[in-house]
Design an enzyme around this catalytic site. Structure first.
Site, mmCIF file in Angstrom:
data_model
loop_
_atom_site.group_PDB
_atom_site.id
_atom_site.type_symbol
_atom_site.label_atom_id
_atom_site.label_comp_id
_atom_site.label_asym_id
_atom_site.label_seq_id
_atom_site.Cartn_x
_atom_site.Cartn_y
_atom_site.Cartn_z
ATOM 1 N N GLU A 77 0.977 3.695 2.031
ATOM 2 C CA GLU A 77 1.499 4.024 3.359
ATOM 3 C C GLU A 77 2.796 3.274 3.650
ATOM 4 O O GLU A 77 3.751 3.829 4.191
ATOM 5 C CB GLU A 77 0.469 3.701 4.456
ATOM 6 C CG GLU A 77 -0.822 4.480 4.346
ATOM 7 C CD GLU A 77 -1.902 3.718 3.583
ATOM 8 O OE1 GLU A 77 -1.629 3.218 2.470
ATOM 9 O OE2 GLU A 77 -3.029 3.629 4.099
ATOM 10 N N CYS A 96 0.853 -1.186 0.000
ATOM 11 C CA CYS A 96 0.000 0.000 0.000
ATOM 12 C C CYS A 96 0.894 1.243 0.000
ATOM 13 O O CYS A 96 2.078 1.179 0.349
ATOM 14 C CB CYS A 96 -0.889 0.017 1.241
ATOM 15 S SG CYS A 96 -2.105 -1.305 1.303
ATOM 16 N N CYS A 131 -2.212 -1.730 7.115
ATOM 17 C CA CYS A 131 -1.464 -0.470 7.269
ATOM 18 C C CYS A 131 -1.630 0.092 8.684
ATOM 19 O O CYS A 131 -0.678 0.620 9.250
ATOM 20 C CB CYS A 131 -1.902 0.545 6.226
ATOM 21 S SG CYS A 131 -1.294 0.135 4.572
ATOM 22 N N CYS A 176 -6.034 0.729 5.446
ATOM 23 C CA CYS A 176 -6.544 -0.632 5.598
ATOM 24 C C CYS A 176 -6.049 -1.205 6.927
ATOM 25 O O CYS A 176 -5.179 -0.622 7.592
ATOM 26 C CB CYS A 176 -6.088 -1.504 4.427
ATOM 27 S SG CYS A 176 -4.333 -1.905 4.426
#
Length: 181
Positions: A55, A53, A90, A87
């Protein structure tokens, strides 16, 4: 409601996501700021085998740049999706690496508009690895840095020290709170 510096983190993520090509490979951008005020940006890498992701990519970018502890992060989606809540994976990664990091959320109960909340609020009751438990949190303000630490000059079981360093008088202020041993 966001402070100006938090709005700048959001603006950096929005600018990056707007620059992405219209493909399925990169659909989320993220921006973060460290305790020194440096910004770090990154995008997700979507692949059928999985992929990080945005992040997590930002965490790697910040680590490669020897960043100070990250204090604010925000992910945003392409196609006008705006701020996205991180999410679950994360949230856990952020909690493991930066337990005091603030995450800009699109909305929060009893708040108006985008709001910065501590990642621990997104994972109540989460497990923290002993080596990652927070004992220092910093925030950047327009004219200085506020640092809070649980480690006091004199050992006290529940002592906390707050230190404000400013570029304007008074130049430094420290306050230790807690019970005497």
């Amino acid at each position: 409601m966001l402070f100006t510096v938090e709005s700048r983190v959001l603006d950096a993520a929005l600018k990056l996501v707007a620059s992405l090509p219209d493909t399925d490979e990169h659909t989320v951008a993220a921006a973060a700021m460290d305790a020194r005020g440096a910004f770090f940006i990154g995008v997700n890498v979507h692949h059928f085998t999985g992929g990080p992701c945005a992040e997590v990519v930002v965490l790697g970018v910040a680590a490669a740049a020897a960043a100070a502890p990250l204090i604010t992060m925000v992910p945003v989606g392409n196609d006008g999706r705006g701020i996205l809540p991180p999410c679950g994976r994360c949230r856990q990664v952020l909690s493991d690496y930066f337990p005091d990091i603030g995450v800009i959320m699109p909305a929060w109960p009893d708040e108006e508009g985008p709001t910065r909340v501590r990642v621990s609020s997104l994972l109540p009751g989460t497990y923290l690895r002993p080596e990652r438990r927070p004992d220092l949190a910093s925030s950047i303000f327009p004219h200085g840095t506020l640092t809070m630490s649980r480690k006091a000059a004199r050992p006290a079981p529940s002592a906390s020290t707050i230190r404000l360093t400013s570029d304007r008088p008074p130049w430094c202020l420290s306050l230790t709170m807690g019970q005497e041993p």
